[in-house]
Scaffold this motif. Sequence first.
Motif, PDB file in Angstrom:
ATOM      1  N   LYS A 111     -43.669 -77.317 -56.770  1.00 56.04           N
ATOM      2  CA  LYS A 111     -44.302 -77.436 -55.464  1.00 56.04           C
ATOM      3  C   LYS A 111     -45.733 -77.937 -55.593  1.00 56.04           C
ATOM      4  N   ARG A 112     -46.231 -78.417 -54.466  1.00 56.61           N
ATOM      5  CA  ARG A 112     -47.636 -78.802 -54.368  1.00 56.61           C
ATOM      6  C   ARG A 112     -48.095 -78.577 -52.937  1.00 56.61           C
ATOM      7  N   LYS A 113     -49.396 -78.524 -52.750  1.00 54.35           N
ATOM      8  CA  LYS A 113     -49.954 -78.296 -51.422  1.00 54.35           C
ATOM      9  C   LYS A 113     -50.531 -79.579 -50.860  1.00 54.35           C
ATOM     10  N   VAL A 114     -50.278 -79.781 -49.568  1.00 58.44           N
ATOM     11  CA  VAL A 114     -50.822 -80.945 -48.878  1.00 58.44           C
ATOM     12  C   VAL A 114     -51.469 -80.473 -47.579  1.00 58.44           C
ATOM     13  N   VAL A 115     -52.313 -81.338 -47.011  1.00 62.31           N
ATOM     14  CA  VAL A 115     -52.889 -81.040 -45.709  1.00 62.31           C
ATOM     15  C   VAL A 115     -51.758 -80.888 -44.700  1.00 62.31           C
ATOM     16  N   MET A 116     -51.892 -79.905 -43.808  1.00 63.55           N
ATOM     17  CA  MET A 116     -50.810 -79.553 -42.885  1.00 63.55           C
ATOM     18  C   MET A 116     -50.236 -80.776 -42.185  1.00 63.55           C
ATOM     19  N   GLU A 117     -51.100 -81.643 -41.649  1.00 63.38           N
ATOM     20  CA  GLU A 117     -50.613 -82.805 -40.906  1.00 63.38           C
ATOM     21  C   GLU A 117     -49.838 -83.782 -41.796  1.00 63.38           C
ATOM     22  N   GLU A 118     -50.170 -83.790 -43.094  1.00 67.99           N
ATOM     23  CA  GLU A 118     -49.498 -84.715 -44.015  1.00 67.99           C
ATOM     24  C   GLU A 118     -48.152 -84.180 -44.488  1.00 67.99           C
ATOM     25  N   SER A 119     -47.840 -82.946 -44.128  1.00 64.88           N
ATOM     26  CA  SER A 119     -46.578 -82.356 -44.573  1.00 64.88           C
ATOM     27  C   SER A 119     -45.394 -82.811 -43.736  1.00 64.88           C
ATOM     28  N   ILE A 120     -45.646 -83.399 -42.583  1.00 65.16           N
ATOM     29  CA  ILE A 120     -44.560 -83.816 -41.689  1.00 65.16           C
ATOM     30  C   ILE A 120     -43.671 -84.840 -42.393  1.00 65.16           C
ATOM     31  N   GLY A 121     -42.373 -84.566 -42.394  1.00 58.65           N
ATOM     32  CA  GLY A 121     -41.421 -85.435 -43.069  1.00 58.65           C
ATOM     33  C   GLY A 121     -41.143 -85.019 -44.504  1.00 58.65           C
ATOM     34  N   LYS A 122     -41.942 -84.096 -45.037  1.00 54.72           N
ATOM     35  CA  LYS A 122     -41.732 -83.602 -46.398  1.00 54.72           C
ATOM     36  C   LYS A 122     -40.820 -82.369 -46.359  1.00 54.72           C
ATOM     37  N   ILE A 123     -40.309 -81.975 -47.538  1.00 53.72           N
ATOM     38  CA  ILE A 123     -39.442 -80.801 -47.614  1.00 53.72           C
ATOM     39  C   ILE A 123     -40.297 -79.550 -47.824  1.00 53.72           C
ATOM     40  N   SER A 171     -47.126 -65.036 -41.120  1.00 57.16           N
ATOM     41  CA  SER A 171     -46.782 -64.452 -42.414  1.00 57.16           C
ATOM     42  C   SER A 171     -46.130 -65.493 -43.322  1.00 57.16           C
ATOM     43  N   GLY A 172     -46.394 -65.391 -44.619  1.00 52.28           N
ATOM     44  CA  GLY A 172     -45.687 -66.173 -45.620  1.00 52.28           C
ATOM     45  C   GLY A 172     -46.412 -67.387 -46.142  1.00 52.28           C
ATOM     46  N   ALA A 173     -47.431 -67.867 -45.435  1.00 51.81           N
ATOM     47  CA  ALA A 173     -48.128 -69.082 -45.857  1.00 51.81           C
ATOM     48  C   ALA A 173     -49.055 -68.781 -47.028  1.00 51.81           C
ATOM     49  N   ALA A 174     -49.033 -69.625 -48.049  1.00 50.52           N
ATOM     50  CA  ALA A 174     -49.936 -69.454 -49.187  1.00 50.52           C
ATOM     51  C   ALA A 174     -51.380 -69.646 -48.745  1.00 50.52           C
ATOM     52  N   ASP A 175     -51.592 -70.581 -47.818  1.00 49.76           N
ATOM     53  CA  ASP A 175     -52.922 -70.808 -47.263  1.00 49.76           C
ATOM     54  C   ASP A 175     -53.030 -70.062 -45.939  1.00 49.76           C
ATOM     55  N   HIS A 176     -53.762 -68.953 -45.930  1.00 53.18           N
ATOM     56  CA  HIS A 176     -53.839 -68.126 -44.732  1.00 53.18           C
ATOM     57  C   HIS A 176     -54.570 -68.826 -43.585  1.00 53.18           C
ATOM     58  N   GLU A 177     -55.352 -69.848 -43.904  1.00 58.48           N
ATOM     59  CA  GLU A 177     -56.045 -70.597 -42.847  1.00 58.48           C
ATOM     60  C   GLU A 177     -55.150 -71.649 -42.215  1.00 58.48           C
ATOM     61  N   LEU A 178     -53.986 -71.882 -42.814  1.00 62.65           N
ATOM     62  CA  LEU A 178     -53.005 -72.864 -42.326  1.00 62.65           C
ATOM     63  C   LEU A 178     -53.565 -74.281 -42.261  1.00 62.65           C
ATOM     64  N   SER A 179     -54.465 -74.596 -43.175  1.00 55.92           N
ATOM     65  CA  SER A 179     -54.919 -75.980 -43.284  1.00 55.92           C
ATOM     66  C   SER A 179     -54.071 -76.749 -44.292  1.00 55.92           C
ATOM     67  N   LEU A 180     -53.422 -76.011 -45.204  1.00 58.17           N
ATOM     68  CA  LEU A 180     -52.547 -76.617 -46.210  1.00 58.17           C
ATOM     69  C   LEU A 180     -51.146 -76.032 -46.097  1.00 58.17           C
ATOM     70  N   LEU A 181     -50.148 -76.818 -46.490  1.00 57.34           N
ATOM     71  CA  LEU A 181     -48.768 -76.356 -46.512  1.00 57.34           C
ATOM     72  C   LEU A 181     -48.163 -76.657 -47.872  1.00 57.34           C
ATOM     73  N   THR A 182     -47.378 -75.734 -48.403  1.00 55.64           N
ATOM     74  CA  THR A 182     -46.699 -75.932 -49.677  1.00 55.64           C
ATOM     75  C   THR A 182     -45.408 -76.693 -49.451  1.00 55.64           C
ATOM     76  N   ILE A 183     -45.234 -77.813 -50.171  1.00 55.12           N
ATOM     77  CA  ILE A 183     -44.013 -78.619 -50.057  1.00 55.12           C
ATOM     78  C   ILE A 183     -43.365 -78.739 -51.424  1.00 55.12           C
ATOM     79  N   CYS A 184     -42.098 -79.128 -51.418  1.00 55.56           N
ATOM     80  CA  CYS A 184     -41.376 -79.342 -52.672  1.00 55.56           C
ATOM     81  C   CYS A 184     -41.830 -80.665 -53.287  1.00 55.56           C
ATOM     82  N   ASP A 185     -42.196 -80.617 -54.555  1.00 56.25           N
ATOM     83  CA  ASP A 185     -42.704 -81.800 -55.249  1.00 56.25           C
ATOM     84  C   ASP A 185     -41.542 -82.496 -55.947  1.00 56.25           C
ATOM     85  N   LEU A 186     -40.865 -83.369 -55.204  1.00 60.30           N
ATOM     86  CA  LEU A 186     -39.667 -84.030 -55.740  1.00 60.30           C
ATOM     87  C   LEU A 186     -40.005 -85.419 -56.279  1.00 60.30           C
TER      88      LEU A 186
END
Length: 563
Positions: free
Chosen positions: A496-508, A548-563
Amino acid sequence: MISLPLESHCGISRLKSFSVSAIEDGNFRGQRRLKTVVSTANIATSRKQDSTAPSSERIEDAATYLTYPPKVSHSTTAPLVDALRTCAKEDVACFHFPGHNRGKAAPPSLESITGISTFLHDLPELPKLDDLFSPKGVILDAQKKAADLFGALETWFLVGGTTCGIQASIMATCAPGETLILPRNSHISATTGLVLSGASPKYIMPEYSSDWDIPGGITPSQVKQAIEDLAAESKTAAAVLLTSPTYHGICSNISEIKSLCHSYGIPVIVDEAHGAHFRFHCDFPSTALQQGADLAVQSTHKVLTSLTQSSMLHLSGNLIDRDSVSRCLQMLQSSSPNYLLLASLDAARAQLSENPNTIFNSSLNLAIKAKKELGKISGISVLDLSCFSSPFPAIDSLRITVGVSKLGISGYRADDILCDELKIISELVGCKSVTFAVNLGTTKEQIQILLSGLRHLSSVFYGAKGLEYSKRTRISAPFTDIIIGLSPRDAFFSKKRKVVMEESIGKICGELISPYPPGIPVLVPGEVVTKEAIFYILEMKKMGAAISGAADHELSLLTICDL
């Protein structure tokens, strides 16, 4: 025996500690006991014949309201409670765990709250207390009594909450690579059950009320369509999981869904966490077991009276192997189960057994009266089945969900005022609503305080801006367009890797994120992240929801699968 220190808030006496003597007796001290005693063997018949039970149209006179739930007499046997009491009273040289040594080394700060009795009864797997994973004595006896009362072929006591019961049910029915049909608004435990089992989800989208921001139940036609969709892919479902009732009390037609699924040889699991009380009044909805479910998991600690974290798993029929269920529970539950939790399940069962047909009379009357009075308050709405277009068969009479959008405030703002200023504590908060749970301990005085609190909100906020706010805050369902990129298990274990929340759209998505409560995931590992889901989460956070559950409690980043 220990005292029960009370803290008074605006007329509400709130229990700040529990009494071990309450566990021993299966009741709370000072409770008035009803005289009617009905044999548990005749419960199904006598419930329907009880002419004194109130209908939804009748409110009993205020004098009939019980201040406390009925007491259990010592004639009602609670084998596990009795064994725990006996062991605690023995004069022994103690060289076993736990390290507080039956209270001799109890932490003073906790002992000052609970008293020494808690530690005296916090015992390990002594011979007289039986073995949860291979019960042959008092636990087996207690579980058999629970099965008789709740109408099950077999019952297991759970010390990991309904969560471990849901996980075990999925693991016992679904092998890696198989498919589980379930509603997308299932509890987080269903998602973790998919990760543990290796099964893949076939989601059903429940009807969603944007006026309330609340999902409903599942219909038989939706389940049929899901089965047919799988057949078109040359697949079959290993099991179907339903949530009935939902957190808000909406029930699905389990009977019809069961008949459909059984015609295909598919077992039905029901997350009945919020419906453990249904068997104990003729005006409550039918239970999952009464409607033919194969497995039903109930939170005995919610509306019923066992200690928090204690639940029951019930089996019926022969589609599911009971040994598979036992093996899965052995993997998931602690090898050092807490006997206070186990005894509280036995005590709650004993409490219900004394007068199963009438124990909820007072609670039901109070809930009906409250809803009737709430309907008279300007700007306050009460959730009922008419709020959904689908013909759901029932709604829990003891669950009171009020809408506050017409007041021009969010449910979170309303709850903050009720809690901080008026000392009224709700069960569940949403974008547009607040939910209150009535139970055996609810009193007439508490209902009056609740009504006064909501009248106060109406007097302060009701006005023209409420209608504008209601239109402005229409929120779409966060999971209307689900695309599964990986199975939950593969996504959970992927890099996995973290990306900016808006950039996570379309990612797994690589993490499980949900507002809690109710613990219904908005983002699940393996699903493709959508703009709608991101918008929903950020809006909920802005309104004050706990995410609950987000690694980034500020919700600025989202964890996605690094495929």
